[in-house]
Design an enzyme around this catalytic site. Structure first.
Site, short mmCIF file in Angstrom:
data_model
loop_
_atom_site.label_atom_id
_atom_site.label_comp_id
_atom_site.label_asym_id
_atom_site.label_seq_id
_atom_site.Cartn_x
_atom_site.Cartn_y
_atom_site.Cartn_z
N ASN A 213 67.08 60.76 86.25
CA ASN A 213 68.44 60.74 85.71
C ASN A 213 69.29 61.77 86.44
OD1 ASN A 213 68.28 63.36 84.24
ND2 ASN A 213 66.68 62.26 83.12
N ASP A 282 62.89 59.07 78.94
CA ASP A 282 62.33 58.55 77.70
C ASP A 282 61.12 57.64 77.95
OD1 ASP A 282 64.11 59.81 75.96
OD2 ASP A 282 65.65 58.32 76.38
N LYS A 292 52.95 51.16 97.88
CA LYS A 292 54.33 50.69 97.74
C LYS A 292 54.35 49.22 97.32
CE LYS A 292 58.66 50.15 100.18
NZ LYS A 292 59.29 49.89 101.46
N PRO A 310 55.88 61.25 75.96
CA PRO A 310 55.74 62.16 74.82
C PRO A 310 57.04 62.92 74.59
CG PRO A 310 54.61 63.03 76.76
CD PRO A 310 55.05 61.63 77.10
N ASP A 311 57.35 63.22 73.34
CA ASP A 311 58.54 64.02 73.04
C ASP A 311 58.12 65.49 73.01
OD1 ASP A 311 60.67 65.43 71.68
OD2 ASP A 311 61.51 63.45 71.30
N ILE A 312 58.52 66.21 74.04
CA ILE A 312 58.06 67.60 74.21
C ILE A 312 58.61 68.49 73.10
CG2 ILE A 312 58.02 69.57 75.81
CD1 ILE A 312 58.52 67.42 78.07
N LYS A 346 70.17 64.05 65.44
CA LYS A 346 69.08 64.39 66.36
C LYS A 346 68.40 65.69 65.94
CE LYS A 346 69.50 62.77 70.53
NZ LYS A 346 69.98 62.57 71.90
N LYS A 350 64.47 65.76 65.25
CA LYS A 350 63.58 66.59 66.07
C LYS A 350 62.95 67.71 65.25
CE LYS A 350 64.78 64.66 70.13
NZ LYS A 350 63.94 64.21 71.24
#
Ligand code: CTP
Length: 404
Positions: A213, A282, A292, A310-312, A346, A350
């Protein structure tokens, strides 16, 4: 506001080739808002003229304690009474020896000895040949000068003017400026260990492609710097970005979200504050191809399957140390719209006490940002500013919360 606005510095040059860099340093200090009174030793005058330093500082350079212009004939006293700090750059081996022994046979050494120690800190940026630096006498003298209250801004390493390679170079002017600015920041996080994530993650599709991103890492790097300036131990876990490591910060480079989680978990036990600035991808391809992926001629793109990363932040927020209050977790929210509502939702999702909202497209890659600090009760706006200033405000806010 400029970082050194209102500060008055006595920039003292002693003998060494690095005197040529003191000209640039003087310029940087004044551009940062400081007024700079230059003092030069006789040896320094062999390397650079007072005229250059006067032109850059816009103040007459002082070179002698016998200066008849001083009405009371006490230049060594007058120079430091209005000063916020004395900065010796370059600081020679001979000058360190003088400091260690309290010698006062020229204006630079006199003013250091005569300065009010509790009000006027003394900062040293040494410069000398590597053998001189490594000599036990120099190290002994330096240890004494530091024990007597001086601050070592650091020492550079690399190729020296004499052609030898090793420790003893003066720090670059920008590094000295950064160290002086850091010195004056309030020490709000002494004793804390701050763990910061920054930048994007990169999730490989095959050996030559991946998804990532637009996060530049600038906000997270600014936070790491601000935390270090505030006196914390700082570990920065950085995704793939090309930014210099802030001085004094321990950096761990990672690529993917899974790497980042691993690196964070390895550091988390020692941390007391976790600031999750990274724009973690995500999803990742279920399986990165080993070779390749080639076009097969059918005109059809390959069918990629994604799995969630995984959501750190959530992982850390749910850890026993966070739950018992030993680890204060701060999340970020990169949103494109409805900042307040999204940030509040959020924060709850979280499970963190503080969440910092920002508009991703308006800040990714930029040098400035605007933040919205959301806790269980209120939302506080930090209006648009450069990222380092915002980072310092955020660190001050966090310091207040963990001391409460
Ligand atoms: N975060 C994380 N691990 C992830 C995803 C996000 O640690 N896998 C952290 C980010 O560092 C940030 C916070 O969670 O502190 C919110 O990230 P953000 O990208 O804004 O939100 P998401 O959790 O990805 O939710 P959504 O994409 O639905 O907005």
């Amino acid at each position: 506001m400029k970082d050194l606005a209102g500060k008055h510095l006595v920039l003292t040059l002693t003998g060494g080739v690095a005197c040529y860099k003191a000209a640039e340093l003087c310029r940087l200090l004044t551009k940062a808002g400081a007024t700079v009174q230059v003092v030069m030793s006789a040896a320094a005058e062999q390397f650079i003229t007072p005229v250059t330093m006067q032109a850059l500082s816009q103040l007459a350079v002082r070179t002698s304690q016998w200066d008849a212009q001083e009405p009371n004939a006490m230049a060594h006293i007058n120079l430091t009474r209005a000063a916020d700090a004395v900065l010796v750059a370059p600081c020679s081996a001979d000058f360190i020896a003088k400091l260690a022994h309290g010698q006062a046979d020229d204006l630079p050494s006199l003013l250091c000895l005569a300065r009010p120690m509790d009000k006027v800190p003394l900062m040293l940026a040494p410069a000398m040949n590597r053998e001189m630096w490594a000599h036990p006498a120099t190290q002994r003298n330096l240890a004494q000068a530091l024990a007597d209250g001086a601050t070592l801004l650091g020492i550079g390493s690399g190729e020296q003017a004499c052609g030898e390679v090793g420790d003893g170079r003066m720090l670059e002017p920008q590094q000295i400026l950064d160290a002086v600015i850091a010195f004056f920041q309030p020490k709000l996080l002494v004793g804390q260990h701050v763990l910061v994530t920054a930048g994007p993650t990169y999730e490989a599709i095959d050996p030559v492609r991946g998804i990532t991103n637009l996060s530049s890492g600038k906000m997270g790097f600014a936070i790491a710097r601000a935390a270090r300036e505030a006196g914390a131990e700082v570990t920065l876990v950085a995704g793939p970005v090309h930014l210099p490591t802030p001085p004094g910060v321990h950096r761990v480079d990672v690529t993917s979200a899974s790497n980042m989680l691993q690196a964070v978990m390895a550091q988390a036990q020692a941390a007391t504050v976790f600031i999750s600035t990274a724009a973690v991808a995500d999803w990742r391809p279920e399986q990165a191809a080993e070779q390749k992926i080639k076009k097969d001629g059918s005109g059809q793109p390959p069918a990629l399957r994604f799995v969630e990363n995984p959501d750190i932040l959530t992982t850390l927020a749910q850890s026993p140390r966070a739950q018992c209050g030993a680890l204060f977790c701060v999340g970020f929210a990169a949103e494109s719209h409805d900042l307040l509502a999204n940030a509040q939702a959020k924060r709850q999702r979280k499970g963190v006490p503080l969440l910092v909202g920002n508009i991703g497209p308006a800040t990714f890659g930029q040098d400035d940002n605007a933040l919205l600090l959301v806790d269980a009760h209120v939302a506080r706006e930090l209006p648009r500013n450069d990222k380092l200033s915002l980072a310092r405000e955020l660190i001050a806010d966090i310091a207040l919360r963990i001391s409460a």
